[in-house]
Scaffold this motif. Structure first.
Motif, PDB file in Angstrom:
ATOM      1  N   ALA A 119       0.285   0.843  -4.453  1.00 38.16           N
ATOM      2  CA  ALA A 119      -0.682   1.528  -4.755  1.00 38.16           C
ATOM      3  C   ALA A 119      -0.750   2.385  -4.099  1.00 38.16           C
ATOM      4  O   ALA A 119      -1.489   3.898  -4.620  1.00 38.16           O
ATOM      5  CB  ALA A 119      -1.936   0.685  -3.421  1.00 38.16           C
ATOM      6  N   ALA A 120       0.455   3.126  -3.035  1.00 45.79           N
ATOM      7  CA  ALA A 120      -0.327   5.067  -2.991  1.00 45.79           C
ATOM      8  C   ALA A 120       0.576   5.659  -4.042  1.00 45.79           C
ATOM      9  O   ALA A 120       0.368   6.451  -4.317  1.00 45.79           O
ATOM     10  CB  ALA A 120       0.789   5.076  -1.220  1.00 45.79           C
ATOM     11  N   GLU A 128      -7.891   6.900  -4.126  1.00 42.60           N
ATOM     12  CA  GLU A 128      -7.621   6.197  -2.416  1.00 42.60           C
ATOM     13  C   GLU A 128      -8.651   5.778  -1.898  1.00 42.60           C
ATOM     14  O   GLU A 128      -8.481   5.093  -1.282  1.00 42.60           O
ATOM     15  CB  GLU A 128      -6.823   7.500  -2.255  1.00 42.60           C
ATOM     16  CG  GLU A 128      -5.261   7.573  -1.808  1.00 42.60           C
ATOM     17  CD  GLU A 128      -5.457   8.802  -2.734  1.00 42.60           C
ATOM     18  OE1 GLU A 128      -6.337   8.973  -4.156  1.00 42.60           O
ATOM     19  OE2 GLU A 128      -4.064   9.423  -3.062  1.00 42.60           O
ATOM     20  N   GLY A 147       0.537  -0.707  -0.278  1.00 39.78           N
ATOM     21  CA  GLY A 147      -0.306  -0.378   0.011  1.00 39.78           C
ATOM     22  C   GLY A 147       1.133   1.152   0.301  1.00 39.78           C
ATOM     23  O   GLY A 147       0.799   2.563  -0.786  1.00 39.78           O
ATOM     24  N   ASN A 154      -1.943   2.135   2.074  1.00 43.17           N
ATOM     25  CA  ASN A 154      -2.049   3.581   1.083  1.00 43.17           C
ATOM     26  C   ASN A 154      -1.998   5.181   1.323  1.00 43.17           C
ATOM     27  O   ASN A 154      -2.000   5.668   0.897  1.00 43.17           O
ATOM     28  CB  ASN A 154      -2.714   3.459   0.219  1.00 43.17           C
ATOM     29  CG  ASN A 154      -3.699   3.776  -0.910  1.00 43.17           C
ATOM     30  OD1 ASN A 154      -2.818   4.089  -1.900  1.00 43.17           O
ATOM     31  ND2 ASN A 154      -4.812   4.022  -1.212  1.00 43.17           N
ATOM     32  N   SER A 181       0.539   7.283   0.031  1.00 43.86           N
ATOM     33  CA  SER A 181      -0.201   8.639  -0.535  1.00 43.86           C
ATOM     34  C   SER A 181      -0.127  10.395   0.149  1.00 43.86           C
ATOM     35  O   SER A 181       0.376  11.294  -1.118  1.00 43.86           O
ATOM     36  CB  SER A 181      -1.892   8.554  -0.647  1.00 43.86           C
ATOM     37  OG  SER A 181      -2.280   9.918  -1.158  1.00 43.86           O
TER      38      SER A 181
END
Length: 305
Positions: free
Chosen positions: A45-46, A213, A41, A232, A236
């Motif tokens: 993902a982030a 997100e 994450g 994430n 982010s």
């Protein structure tokens, strides 16, 4: 207006479906690379879901609209905590937990450090190339630290073989396209009412670019991959505050109109701590309070405008 409304709906569909595919691919890659779902994450993902913020920021800098870029970073950082994490905590408060080999509070501390650096550099009331260099250096160091914390073998993530790369790429493409379409149409609608670029950045654009997100994290919650959800959000915010702002400031200096906006973002960031303490009931209640605070924050922005 009708075309914008249709585009808005299409953007949401692409975001949700793309997030579903992307989470499956990201989890598979985490299994193939033998890293935790939290690290997946924080990195894959982030980074992927934060590309809309980067794209919006660069485009805003190129058209001499740094206020939109700054508003997007501040608004996205707040939305990730007070909207995305709050919703995840309400849906499943047990999703915020430590994983084997990863100390969740350590990642939060690094995010708080990134926020503190952002706030200190903002005291100069401008983000210029000097600030950009410091941000990008700090970003590299934080990423190195996160990677050193998270490399552990995992058994609960399943790989799809070579398809992991295809799923991750296709899902990421859908998320980015959906976010871009949604932000564009939402901004067009907002401009009809004569809203300033900064307010648009903090509200409409920030929520739009944070929808990846939200979509990715909610899908992860449903699948039981809480690590991807929390990681994430943390990754982010670090990406937005240091990398996006640093990259934009290298292209175009970003003047800061009001330090109050920075302080508000810092308060929302610190408010992440209760999510990692107390019972599930406390976390869910805190999520409700954060959502209410976020609604008040947006209302205050439009009232002051």
């Amino acid at each position: 207006m009708l075309v914008s409304a249709i585009g808005f709906v299409v953007g949401i569909v692409l975001l949700v479906k793309g997030a579903d595919v992307f989470v499956g691919g990201a989890g598979g890659l985490a299994a193939r690379l033998r890293i935790s779902s939290t690290l997946a994450g924080i990195t894959v993902a982030a980074f992927g879901t934060s590309f809309p913020e980067l794209i919006v920021g660069i485009e805003a800098a190129l058209v001499d609209n740094p206020g939109l870029a700054l508003g997007n970073v501040i608004g996205s950082t707040v939305a990730n905590i007070a909207l995305v994490l709050a919703v995840c905590a309400i849906v499943n408060p047990d999703v915020i937990s430590k994983e084997p080999g990863v100390q969740g509070i350590s990642e939060v501390a690094l995010m708080l450090g990134a926020t503190l650096l952002f706030a200190i550099l903002a005291l100069r009331m401008i983000f210029d190339p000097i600030a950009a260099a410091l941000m990008l250096t700090a970003f590299a160091l934080i990423m190195w630290r996160l990677i050193s914390l998270g490399v552990v073998p995992e058994t609960h993530l399943e790989t799809h073989g070579p398809r992991d790369y295809l799923l991750t790429g296709a899902g990421l493409a859908a998320v980015i396209i959906g976010a871009d379409l949604l932000v564009t149409t939402a901004t067009d609608i907002a401009l009809v009412f004569g809203i300033s670029p900064f307010v648009i950045g903090v509200s409409m654009v920030a929520v739009g670019t944070s929808l990846p997100e939200l979509a990715t994290s909610l899908v992860a919650v449903v699948r039981g991959e809480g690590g991807i959800s929390v990681g994430n959000i943390i990754g982010s915010n670090i990406f937005n505050l240091l990398f996006v702002t640093g990259a934009v400031a290298l292209i175009h200096p970003i003047p800061i109109g009001s330090y109050a906006d920075i302080l508000g973002m810092v308060l929302f960031t610190v408010a992440i701590l209760p999510f990692f303490a107390g019972s599930s009931r406390v976390r869910r209640c805190w999520g409700v309070l954060m959502l209410a605070a976020y609604a008040g924050y947006i209302a205050l922005l439009y009232r002051s405008f």
